[in-house]
Structure formats: structure tokens, C-alpha cells
Motif scaffolding. Structure first.
Motif, mmCIF file in Angstrom:
data_model
loop_
_atom_site.group_PDB
_atom_site.id
_atom_site.type_symbol
_atom_site.label_atom_id
_atom_site.label_comp_id
_atom_site.label_asym_id
_atom_site.label_seq_id
_atom_site.Cartn_x
_atom_site.Cartn_y
_atom_site.Cartn_z
ATOM 1 N N GLU A 91 -4.324 14.481 -8.974
ATOM 2 C CA GLU A 91 -4.479 15.580 -8.013
ATOM 3 C C GLU A 91 -5.291 15.130 -6.795
ATOM 4 N N LEU A 92 -6.375 14.419 -7.049
ATOM 5 C CA LEU A 92 -7.230 13.958 -5.946
ATOM 6 C C LEU A 92 -6.507 12.907 -5.104
ATOM 7 N N THR A 93 -5.707 12.068 -5.741
ATOM 8 C CA THR A 93 -4.930 11.061 -5.002
ATOM 9 C C THR A 93 -3.910 11.756 -4.115
ATOM 10 N N GLU A 94 -3.203 12.734 -4.665
ATOM 11 C CA GLU A 94 -2.181 13.463 -3.893
ATOM 12 C C GLU A 94 -2.817 14.188 -2.705
ATOM 13 N N ALA A 95 -4.046 14.664 -2.881
ATOM 14 C CA ALA A 95 -4.751 15.355 -1.791
ATOM 15 C C ALA A 95 -5.373 14.379 -0.793
ATOM 16 N N GLY A 96 -5.268 13.082 -1.077
ATOM 17 C CA GLY A 96 -5.853 12.070 -0.193
ATOM 18 C C GLY A 96 -7.364 11.995 -0.294
ATOM 19 N N GLU A 97 -7.928 12.484 -1.394
ATOM 20 C CA GLU A 97 -9.386 12.541 -1.537
ATOM 21 C C GLU A 97 -9.962 11.442 -2.434
ATOM 22 N N LEU A 98 -9.154 10.863 -3.301
ATOM 23 C CA LEU A 98 -9.693 9.869 -4.233
ATOM 24 C C LEU A 98 -9.674 8.491 -3.586
ATOM 25 N N VAL A 99 -10.833 7.872 -3.503
ATOM 26 C CA VAL A 99 -10.950 6.497 -3.005
ATOM 27 C C VAL A 99 -10.856 5.534 -4.182
ATOM 28 N N GLU A 100 -11.602 5.843 -5.248
ATOM 29 C CA GLU A 100 -11.630 4.959 -6.401
ATOM 30 C C GLU A 100 -12.232 5.702 -7.592
ATOM 31 N N ALA A 101 -11.756 5.391 -8.759
ATOM 32 C CA ALA A 101 -12.326 5.943 -9.991
ATOM 33 C C ALA A 101 -12.236 4.873 -11.063
ATOM 34 N N GLU A 102 -13.358 4.583 -11.679
ATOM 35 C CA GLU A 102 -13.383 3.542 -12.711
ATOM 36 C C GLU A 102 -14.402 3.884 -13.782
ATOM 37 N N GLY A 103 -14.126 3.459 -14.983
ATOM 38 C CA GLY A 103 -15.115 3.469 -16.049
ATOM 39 C C GLY A 103 -15.760 2.090 -16.078
ATOM 40 N N LEU A 104 -16.926 2.009 -16.628
ATOM 41 C CA LEU A 104 -17.641 0.733 -16.679
ATOM 42 C C LEU A 104 -17.761 0.247 -18.118
ATOM 43 N N ALA A 105 -17.816 -1.085 -18.269
ATOM 44 C CA ALA A 105 -18.028 -1.679 -19.594
ATOM 45 C C ALA A 105 -19.381 -1.232 -20.125
ATOM 46 N N GLY A 106 -19.530 -1.270 -21.413
ATOM 47 C CA GLY A 106 -20.780 -0.862 -22.039
ATOM 48 C C GLY A 106 -21.940 -1.773 -21.673
ATOM 49 N N PRO A 107 -23.155 -1.323 -21.935
ATOM 50 C CA PRO A 107 -24.344 -2.097 -21.559
ATOM 51 C C PRO A 107 -24.426 -3.448 -22.256
ATOM 52 N N GLU A 108 -23.762 -3.602 -23.411
ATOM 53 C CA GLU A 108 -23.797 -4.886 -24.106
ATOM 54 C C GLU A 108 -23.114 -5.987 -23.301
ATOM 55 N N ALA A 109 -22.281 -5.616 -22.317
ATOM 56 C CA ALA A 109 -21.591 -6.594 -21.472
ATOM 57 C C ALA A 109 -22.265 -6.759 -20.113
ATOM 58 N N ALA A 110 -23.332 -6.003 -19.857
ATOM 59 C CA ALA A 110 -23.988 -6.036 -18.545
ATOM 60 C C ALA A 110 -24.900 -7.246 -18.405
ATOM 61 N N LYS A 111 -25.064 -7.702 -17.190
ATOM 62 C CA LYS A 111 -25.993 -8.781 -16.841
ATOM 63 C C LYS A 111 -26.827 -8.303 -15.659
ATOM 64 N N THR A 112 -28.046 -8.807 -15.577
ATOM 65 C CA THR A 112 -28.916 -8.543 -14.441
ATOM 66 C C THR A 112 -29.232 -9.880 -13.781
ATOM 67 N N VAL A 113 -29.069 -9.944 -12.460
ATOM 68 C CA VAL A 113 -29.289 -11.177 -11.716
ATOM 69 C C VAL A 113 -30.468 -10.970 -10.769
ATOM 70 N N VAL A 114 -31.397 -11.928 -10.782
ATOM 71 C CA VAL A 114 -32.532 -11.922 -9.851
ATOM 72 C C VAL A 114 -32.581 -13.295 -9.179
ATOM 73 N N ALA A 115 -32.669 -13.302 -7.852
ATOM 74 C CA ALA A 115 -32.701 -14.566 -7.120
ATOM 75 C C ALA A 115 -33.649 -14.450 -5.937
ATOM 76 N N ASP A 116 -34.229 -15.601 -5.530
ATOM 77 C CA ASP A 116 -35.109 -15.611 -4.368
ATOM 78 C C ASP A 116 -34.436 -16.247 -3.148
ATOM 79 N N GLY A 117 -33.185 -16.658 -3.295
ATOM 80 C CA GLY A 117 -32.444 -17.243 -2.194
ATOM 81 C C GLY A 117 -32.737 -18.712 -1.972
ATOM 82 N N LYS A 118 -33.605 -19.284 -2.760
ATOM 83 C CA LYS A 118 -33.992 -20.688 -2.573
ATOM 84 C C LYS A 118 -33.481 -21.578 -3.698
ATOM 85 N N GLY A 119 -33.275 -21.019 -4.834
ATOM 86 C CA GLY A 119 -32.856 -21.808 -5.992
ATOM 87 C C GLY A 119 -31.857 -21.030 -6.816
ATOM 88 N N GLY A 120 -31.796 -21.422 -8.064
ATOM 89 C CA GLY A 120 -30.872 -20.739 -8.951
ATOM 90 C C GLY A 120 -31.329 -19.330 -9.270
#
Length: 132
Positions: A41-70
Motif C-alpha cells: 500500500e505504501l509503495t503504491e502511494a509512493g510513500e515507502l522508501v525502504e523497509a527491512e528487518g534486521l538480523a538478531g544481535p548475535e550477528a551484530a558487530k561494533t566497530v571503533v576506529a581512530d582513523g590512524k590504524g586498524g
């Protein structure tokens, strides 16, 4: 038109404290069908840009970087389950009122035995980067 992101967490609905994987198969199918119908319905109305479900937290990663190294990559995050993002929709609508109207429908998605879930949906306007 402004864009809004509708965020859904793993928080239980006010009228449902049973996790989705524990629902009857026909209730899961009805819930997923509701999501497909709303997206169509939202796509037909031109209102939906994107809709997604996300993987569970067991598949999540957190990345921290200082821009100088790994970067340091760790598993997680692992906050309380109800705080984890489960999925989202981005809608391109005429007003915040319309975004809230769509969020109202999402919040009332069918749960076990077709009862509305009453899950909290966070609505936030998508902002553009400032001119530099």
C-alpha cells in the motif's frame, strides 16, 4: 517531502508478551502478511522508501576506529533485548501526521490470534547533512 524513519525494537507489545518465534504458525503468517500488505500500500502511494528487518544481535558487530590504524571490531552490542532495533521503514510523506498515521498501523500489527500487538514505534525525521 520530509522523510521519516519508523523504528521498531524487540520490545513486547502492550497486549502481547510472547516472542514471535513462539507464536502459532498461522499467527506468524498473518503478521508477515500484514507487513507485506502495508508495504504494498505504501509503495503504491509512493510513500515507502525502504523497509527491512534486521538480523538478531548475535550477528551484530561494533566497530571503533581512530582513523590512524586498524579498527577494533567486537561482537554486539548486547543491551537489553527490548532496546535492540528489530527493523525499520523509511517513508517519504507530506507531513509528520502521515508518518504517525503509518506508525499507528504498524503498532497495531496482528499478534497471536489476530490481536493488535500495540508495539512501540519510534518516529524520527530523516535529516539532511548541513550545507558546508
Amino acid at each position: 517531502m520530509p522523510k521519516y524513519m519508523l523504528l521498531q525494537t524487540y520490545a513486547q507489545g502492550e497486549d502481547c508478551d510472547v516472542p514471535l518465534p513462539e507464536w502459532a504458525p498461522e499467527d506468524i503468517r498473518a503478521h508477515i502478511q500484514f507487513q507485506h500488505v502495508l508495504n504494498a500500500e505504501l509503495t503504491e502511494a509512493g510513500e515507502l522508501v525502504e523497509a527491512e528487518g534486521l538480523a538478531g544481535p548475535e550477528a551484530a558487530k561494533t566497530v571503533v576506529a581512530d582513523g590512524k590504524g586498524g579498527a577494533v571490531v567486537t561482537d554486539g552490542p548486547f543491551p537489553e533485548g527490548k532496546e535492540l532495533l528489530a527493523g525499520y521503514r523509511v517513508v517519504d510523506v507530506e507531513s509528520e501526521a502521515r508518518a504517525l498515521e503509518i506508525a499507528t498501523r504498524v503498532s497495531a500489527a496482528p499478534g497471536p490470534e489476530g490481536a493488535p500487538l500495540r508495539v512501540p514505534i519510534e518516529v524520527r525525521q530523516v535529516m539532511s547533512a548541513p550545507e558546508v
